[in-house]
Enzyme design. Structure first.
Site, PDB file in Angstrom:
ATOM      1  N   CYS A 135      51.525  45.664  52.615  1.00  0.00           N
ATOM      2  CA  CYS A 135      51.503  44.387  51.611  1.00  0.00           C
ATOM      3  C   CYS A 135      51.847  44.695  50.435  1.00  0.00           C
ATOM      4  O   CYS A 135      51.007  45.584  49.564  1.00  0.00           O
ATOM      5  CB  CYS A 135      50.161  43.877  51.683  1.00  0.00           C
ATOM      6  N   CYS A 138      49.715  43.641  47.576  1.00  0.00           N
ATOM      7  CA  CYS A 138      48.348  44.125  47.321  1.00  0.00           C
ATOM      8  C   CYS A 138      48.247  45.542  46.745  1.00  0.00           C
ATOM      9  O   CYS A 138      47.461  45.643  45.826  1.00  0.00           O
ATOM     10  CB  CYS A 138      47.596  44.271  48.645  1.00  0.00           C
ATOM     11  N   ASP A 139      49.200  46.162  47.268  1.00  0.00           N
ATOM     12  CA  ASP A 139      49.506  47.576  46.683  1.00  0.00           C
ATOM     13  C   ASP A 139      50.322  48.190  45.816  1.00  0.00           C
ATOM     14  O   ASP A 139      50.189  49.425  45.467  1.00  0.00           O
ATOM     15  CB  ASP A 139      49.282  48.458  48.252  1.00  0.00           C
TER      16      ASP A 139
END
Ligand code: NAP
Length: 308
Positions: A135, A138-139
């Protein structure tokens, strides 16, 4: 089988399922939540979550999901840590089985999520959340001024690669063929980006270094020449597609060709009384906060359906 007919059963325990549970429980519907094969869902395999509102310092994914579970259990809700093995939505009350135990309910909320497809390598599993991610949204933030790779050649891979150039100093797209599957506009955008390079005809041969619990580099293999190439990257983003977790519902609910459940009216599926929320219907946003929002909608829709 007990004779109890529940108001609502929730299948799945990611942000959508737990949020649906919180709303259903506070509406006095006494929900049962079946946690499924990966209790807490996809966030349990990430590390820090910085984009879920309410946590100014960020929060670890597993901690966030544990807190959501505790929040739902504060109310009159029950979480069952087991996997639903069969459902029957063809008659009312709806029926759900966990192995040999049958549950009946007037309404159902499906929040079984989607699974990011992975390469299936041991080093990938060992380093998931420690430099390997599925992701970018997200990261990506954690890779400021670092070199990373994105594996895949579809729209997701190219979109994520472009997004990741906001942070990373260099992004190498590793694709197993010599042309992208992605749409023309995405191809053009990615190839015009000076921070993006492409390793054509290449696959990941090794991700270093599970013993150090962090990504210190990758070995790529050219599938045409067999040549090996070392890249000193600190991040590996896998973007080879997602699969909605809907096998259990095949033949009972309308789905699109990729297997995502199609909601007909707000969060209601093709079967009135069966609702779906989160990544199991959403192939676009796929965020914890959007899934949680949809879980809330599904619980409100179920509540109104039951009143009607
Ligand atoms: P996808 O289109 O199925 O592409 C998956 C890519 O991963 C392909 O290039 C495939 O290679 C590669 N791949 C699959 N398995 C692999 C493996 N084991 N090892 C290495 N590579 C592997 O998936 P997606 O990119 O997630 O897109 C899914 C759908 O969402 C598509 O319809 C897409 O158009 C849409 N989408 C749209 C947007 C947008 O418009 N902004 C953004 C994201 C997604 P091959 O090409 O060789 O098969």
């Amino acid at each position: 089988m007990s004779n109890t007919v529940h108001d609502v059963l929730i299948i799945g325990s990611g942000p959508a399922g737990y949020t649906a549970g919180i709303y259903a429980a506070r509406a006095d519907l006494k929900p049962i939540i079946f946690a499924g094969p990966q209790p807490g869902g996809q966030l349990t395999i990430t590390t820090e979550v910085e984009n879920f509102p309410g946590f100014p310092e960020g929060i670890q994914g597993p901690q966030l999901m544990d807190d959501m579970r505790k929040q739902v259990e504060r109310f009159d809700a029950k979480v069952i840590f087991d996997v639903v093995s069969k459902v029957d939505f063809s008659q009312k009350p709806f029926r759900v089985w966990v192995n040999d135990t049958e549950y009946q309910s007037k309404s159902i909320i499906i929040s079984t999520g989607a699974s990011a497809m992975l390469l299936g390598r041991e080093d990938e599993t060992a380093l998931m959340g420690h430099g390997v991610s599925a992701c970018a949204t997200c990261d990506g933030f954690f890779y400021r001024d670092q070199e990373i790779i994105v594996v895949g050649g579809g729209d997701s891979a190219l979109e994520e690669a472009s997004f990741l150039t906001k942070f990373a100093s260099k992004v190498t797209i590793v694709h197993r063929r010599d042309e992208f599957r992605a749409s023309k506009i995405m191809r053009e955008r990615a190839l015009a980006n000076k921070k993006i390079e492409v390793a054509w005809d290449s696959v990941v041969e090794k991700i270093h270094d599970p013993e150090k619990k962090s990504v210190t580099g990758v070995t790529l293999k050219n599938v045409k020449t067999g040549e090996l190439n070392e890249l000193p990257v600190t991040g590996v983003f896998i973007a080879i597609g997602h699969k909605p977790n809907t096998d259990l519902f095949k033949g009972q609910l309308e789905m699109d060709e990729a297997g995502y459940i199609i909601n007909k009216e707000r969060t209601m599926t093709s079967v009135p009384g069966v609702f779906a929320s989160g990544d199991v219907v959403d192939k676009i946003y796929r965020q914890a906060v959007t899934a949680a929002g949809m879980g809330c909608q599904a619980a409100l829709d179920a509540e109104r359906y039951l009143e009607g």
